[in-house]
Design an enzyme around this catalytic site. Structure first.
Site, short mmCIF file in Angstrom:
data_model
loop_
_atom_site.label_atom_id
_atom_site.label_comp_id
_atom_site.label_asym_id
_atom_site.label_seq_id
_atom_site.Cartn_x
_atom_site.Cartn_y
_atom_site.Cartn_z
N ASN A 148 1.33 113.10 -85.13
CA ASN A 148 2.59 112.71 -84.55
C ASN A 148 3.51 113.50 -83.59
OD1 ASN A 148 2.76 114.54 -86.93
ND2 ASN A 148 4.84 113.81 -87.44
N GLY A 224 -0.84 117.16 -92.23
CA GLY A 224 -1.32 115.74 -92.26
C GLY A 224 -1.09 115.09 -93.47
N THR A 228 -5.47 113.43 -97.43
CA THR A 228 -6.41 114.32 -96.90
C THR A 228 -6.17 115.84 -97.54
OG1 THR A 228 -5.81 112.99 -94.86
CG2 THR A 228 -7.33 115.15 -94.67
N GLU A 246 1.00 121.22 -95.47
CA GLU A 246 2.14 120.57 -94.93
C GLU A 246 1.84 119.16 -95.16
OE1 GLU A 246 4.95 122.08 -94.64
OE2 GLU A 246 4.16 124.03 -94.73
N CYS A 280 7.49 113.48 -89.91
CA CYS A 280 7.49 113.56 -91.44
C CYS A 280 8.80 113.91 -92.15
CB CYS A 280 6.56 114.97 -91.74
SG CYS A 280 6.82 116.40 -90.97
N GLU A 458 5.52 127.27 -93.76
CA GLU A 458 5.41 127.70 -92.41
C GLU A 458 6.70 128.44 -92.09
OE1 GLU A 458 3.89 124.06 -90.68
OE2 GLU A 458 1.96 125.37 -90.63
P1 NAD Z 1 -4.22 112.77 -91.50
O1 NAD Z 1 -4.54 113.55 -92.95
O2 NAD Z 1 -5.09 111.40 -91.37
O3 NAD Z 1 -4.98 113.71 -90.57
C1 NAD Z 1 -4.57 114.92 -90.09
C2 NAD Z 1 -5.69 115.69 -89.60
O4 NAD Z 1 -6.75 115.99 -90.40
C3 NAD Z 1 -6.29 115.33 -88.52
O5 NAD Z 1 -6.52 116.18 -87.35
C4 NAD Z 1 -7.55 114.68 -88.94
O6 NAD Z 1 -8.55 114.53 -88.10
C5 NAD Z 1 -7.83 115.58 -89.99
N1 NAD Z 1 -8.55 115.37 -91.22
C6 NAD Z 1 -9.01 114.03 -91.80
N2 NAD Z 1 -9.88 114.09 -92.64
C7 NAD Z 1 -10.26 115.38 -92.84
C8 NAD Z 1 -11.07 116.05 -93.76
N3 NAD Z 1 -11.86 115.46 -94.61
N4 NAD Z 1 -11.09 117.55 -93.79
C9 NAD Z 1 -10.39 118.15 -92.68
N5 NAD Z 1 -9.55 117.36 -91.93
C10 NAD Z 1 -9.45 116.11 -91.77
O7 NAD Z 1 -3.07 112.73 -91.16
P2 NAD Z 1 -2.21 111.79 -89.84
O8 NAD Z 1 -2.35 110.43 -90.24
O9 NAD Z 1 -3.00 112.58 -88.49
O10 NAD Z 1 -0.73 112.26 -89.76
C11 NAD Z 1 0.16 111.94 -90.46
C12 NAD Z 1 0.70 112.59 -91.83
O11 NAD Z 1 0.82 113.76 -91.55
C13 NAD Z 1 1.73 112.06 -92.35
O12 NAD Z 1 1.58 111.88 -93.90
C14 NAD Z 1 2.89 112.92 -92.13
O13 NAD Z 1 4.02 112.72 -93.34
C15 NAD Z 1 2.11 114.30 -92.21
N6 NAD Z 1 2.87 115.20 -91.49
C16 NAD Z 1 3.46 116.32 -92.29
C17 NAD Z 1 4.08 117.23 -91.67
C18 NAD Z 1 4.86 118.32 -92.48
O14 NAD Z 1 5.20 119.37 -91.85
N7 NAD Z 1 4.70 118.11 -93.84
C19 NAD Z 1 4.47 117.20 -90.20
C20 NAD Z 1 3.75 116.14 -89.59
C21 NAD Z 1 2.91 115.13 -90.10
#
Ligand code: NAD
Length: 477
Positions: A148, A224, A228, A246, A280, A458
Site C-alpha cells: 500500500n 501486512g 499473514t 504491524e 492501514c 516501530e
Molecule cells: P499481505 O499480508 O498479503 O502481504 C504482506 C507481505 O507479506 C508481502 O510482501 C507478501 O508477499 C508477504 N507474505 C505473504 N505471505 C507470506 C508468508 N507466508 N510468509 C512471509 N511473507 C508473506 O498484506 P498486503 O495485502 O500486502 O497488505 C495489506 C495489509 O497490510 C492490510 O491488512 C493493511 O492493514 C496492512 N498494513 C498494516 C500497516 C501497519 O502499520 N499496521 C501498514 C500498512 C499495511
C-alpha cells in the site's frame, strides 16, 4: 520494466530464472516482470548479509550515519522517477506518491541520526555495583513489507535495521516491487557496502516464507495482513525469533457535536479515501454524534461525490486505481455484502471505467449507511475506498462500538472538549489515537497496534530496541 534481485550489491535474476508478470493497475496491463525467486535466492541473500555483518556491525556510527544520509539524498534526487514508478506500480495518484517519497528519504535521515544518538543505559546500585546494558545488533534480520505504501514502509523497516548495525534480507510486496529495486541501485551509489542490504523479489508463500523459516535470520519485521501475521507468528514463534508485526485495522473516526466540524469533515474525506482507502490508518467506521449527524453526512456525501477518480497521473485525480484485480474484486465483494447486510449506498458503490483506462481497477469512493455496528462490513478490514457512517448518542455507546472489533490500530477523535478528548483517548483500545488531526506523524513516537492489529512498535527508540539485543553487564564495586 524488468526488475532484478539485489544481492551482494549485484542485480541478478532468480537462480532458476523464473519471473512473474507485473501489472499496472491503472490500465490493468502487464508492464514488466519481477524475479519469481525461491528459497535458494533467499539463502544466497542470507550468505551475502552474513558475510557483510562483521564489518557493518563494527562500522562506526558516524560512518553509518553518512552512508544513510547519502541514501536519503539519493532518494531525494530521484524523487520524480521514484514517484512515477510507485504510481504506475500501485495505482496511487502521482502527487501522493511524490509526498511519500519525501517520507521514504526522511526515514533514512531520521534513523541515520538515531544511529548517532543511540546509547547504552546504566543502572548504579548504590555502592554495590554498576550495571550497563549494551545493545548490540542482532545479525541478519528479515524485513517484509506490503503493497500500500511501498517504499515508505520498506524504508521504515530497513533504515532502523541498518542504523542499529544489522544486515538485511528484505522482501517488498510482489504487487509493488519496482521502487524497492530502484532503492538497491540508490544504496550502491550511496556507498552502502555490498551485502549489507539484499532485496529478494517474489511471492510471499515462497520468498517471504523462506525468510521467516531461515534458521539464521534471527528477527522478522513484518507489515501486512493479519492472517499473514498470524501465520508468520506460528512459524517464527517456535524458532524463538524476535518478531514485530504491524497488521490490519478497522479504525474508528469519532466526531462529537462540539468538534470543529469543517475541519473534521475536510480531514475525514482524506482519512477515509487517501490512497483509495488503502492505508492501514484510514478511518473506515465514521461515528457521528446524532445532533450533527445529518449535517456531517450531507457534507461528506457532497465532498466525496465530487472527488475525481481515475488516471493516477492526472494532477486533478484524488482517488486512483485499486492495487490489483484480486483486491478490486475483494472490495467490490464487500460492497455487495454490505447491501445484503442492509446498507444504503449514499454515494459510490460501483466500479468505474474511465475512458482510455477501461481495464483498470477503479471503484467510486463509497459511503454506506444503515449497517449495524456488528455487521461484517463494520468488523472486517475492507482496505479500499469504502466507509460506513453511523450515528451515536453517548460517549459510552460510541466507545463500546469503537472498541468492538478484533482490531486496535488507530482512532481519530474530533472534539473541542479538552477533558473529553483525554477521557476518550484513554479508553480507546488502540495503539494510536489522533485528536483533531489524522496521520500527523512524529517519527520518534511508538507506532503500532493492539489486539489483531499487531505486536510490538516501530518508530524512534522502539525500532532501535527491536533491532538490537540488550546485554546487561553487572560489575561489583
Ligand atoms: P499481505 O499480508 O498479503 O502481504 C504482506 C507481505 O507479506 C508481502 O510482501 C507478501 O508477499 C508477504 N507474505 C505473504 N505471505 C507470506 C508468508 N507466508 N510468509 C512471509 N511473507 C508473506 O498484506 P498486503 O495485502 O500486502 O497488505 C495489506 C495489509 O497490510 C492490510 O491488512 C493493511 O492493514 C496492512 N498494513 C498494516 C500497516 C501497519 O502499520 N499496521 C501498514 C500498512 C499495511
Amino acid at each position: 520494466m524488468n526488475i532484478q534481485n539485489y544481492i551482494n550489491g549485484d542485480m541478478c535474476a532468480a537462480q532458476l530464472g523464473a519471473v512473474l508478470d507485473n501489472y499496472n493497475p491503472a490500465s490493468g496491463k502487464v508492464y514488466g516482470t519481477i524475479p519469481n525467486s525461491d528459497a535458494q535466492d533467499v539463502s544466497k541473500a542470507y550468505e551475502a548479509a552474513a558475510a557483510a555483518f562483521p564489518t557493518w556491525s563494527n562500522t562506526p556510527a558516524e560512518e553509518r550515519f553518512k552512508v544513510m544520509n547519502a541514501i536519503a539524498e539519493g532518494i531525494d534526487n530521484l524523487r520524480d522517477a521514484l514517484a512515477l514508478a510507485e504510481s504506475n506500480d500501485q495505482g496511487k495518484p502521482l502527487w501522493l506518491a511524490k509526498n511519500e517519497m519525501i517520507r521514504a528519504a526522511q526515514n533514512f535521515r531520521f534513523f541515520a541520526t538515531a544511529a548517532m544518538q543511540f546509547a547504552s543505559e546504566s543502572h548504579a546500585m548504590e555502592n554495590r555495583a554498576i550495571n550497563y546494558t549494551l545493545r548490540t545488533p542482532i545479525g541478519v534480520v528479515g524485513c517484509i513489507s506490503p503493497w500500500n505504501l511501498p517504499l515508505y514502509l520498506f524504508t521504515w523497516k530497513i533504515a532502523p535495521a541498518l542504523a542499529a548495525g544489522n544486515c538485511v534480507v528484505a522482501k517488498p510486496s510482489e504487487f509493488t516491487p519496482v521502487t524497492a529495486a530502484m532503492l538497491g541501485e540508490i544504496c550502491t551509489a550511496a556507498g552502502l557496502p555490498n551485502g549489507v542490504l539484499n532485496i529478494v523479489h517474489g511471492l510471499g508463500a515462497t520468498v517471504g516464507q523462506a525468510i521467516v523459516e531461515h534458521p539464521n535470520i534471527k528477527a522478522i519485521s513484518f507489515t501486512g495482513g493479519t492472517a499473514t501475521g498470524k501465520h508468520i507468528s506460528s512459524v517464527a514463534g517456535p524458532m524463538f525469533k524476535k518478531v514485530s508485526l504491524e497488521l490490519g485495522g478497522k479504525n474508528p473516526n469519532i466526531i462529537f457535536a462540539d468538534a470543529d466540524l469543517d475541519k473534521a469533515i475536510k480531514t475525514t474525506v482524506n482519512s477515509s479515501f487517501m490512497n483509495q482507502g488503502e492505508i492501514c490508518l484510514c478511518g473506515s467506521r465514521v461515528f457521528v454524534e446524532r445532533s450533527v449527524y445529518g449535517q456531517v453526512k450531507d457534507a461528506l456525501v457532497k465532498a466525496v461525490s465530487e472527488m475525481k477518480v481515475g488516471d493516477p497521473l492526472d494532477p486533478a485525480t484524488r482517488v486512483g486505481a485499486i492495487v490489483s484485480k484480486p483486491h478490486y474484486e475483494k472490495v467490490l465483494g464487500y460492497i455487495a455484502l454490505a447491501k445484503e447486510e442492509g446498507a444504503t449506498v449514499l454515494c459510490g458503490g460501483t466500479a468505474l471505467h474511465p475512458e482510455g483506462l477501461e481495464n483498470g481497477y477503479y471503484i467510486a469512493p463509497t459511503i454506506l449507511e444503515g449497517l449495524s455496528a456488528s455487521a461484517r462490513c463494520n468488523m472486517e478490514e475492507i482496505f479500499g475506498p469504502v466507509i460506513s457512517i453511523m450515528p451515536f448518542d453517548t460517549e459510552e455507546e460510541v466507545l463500546a462500538m469503537a472498541n468492538a472489533t478484533d482490531y486496535g490500530l488507530a482512532a481519530t477523535v474530533w472534539t473541542e472538549h479538552l477533558t473529553r478528548a483525554h477521557r476518550v483517548a484513554a479508553q480507546l483500545q488502540m495503539g494510536i489515537v489522533w485528536v483533531n488531526c489524522w496521520l500527523l506523524r512524529d517519527l520518534r513516537t511508538p507506532f503500532g497496534g493492539v489486539k489483531s492489529s499487531g505486536v510490538g512498535r516501530e518508530g524512534g527508540w522502539e525500532a532501535m530496541r527491536f533491532f538490537t539485543e540488550p546485554k546487561n553487564v553487572c560489575i561489583a564495586l
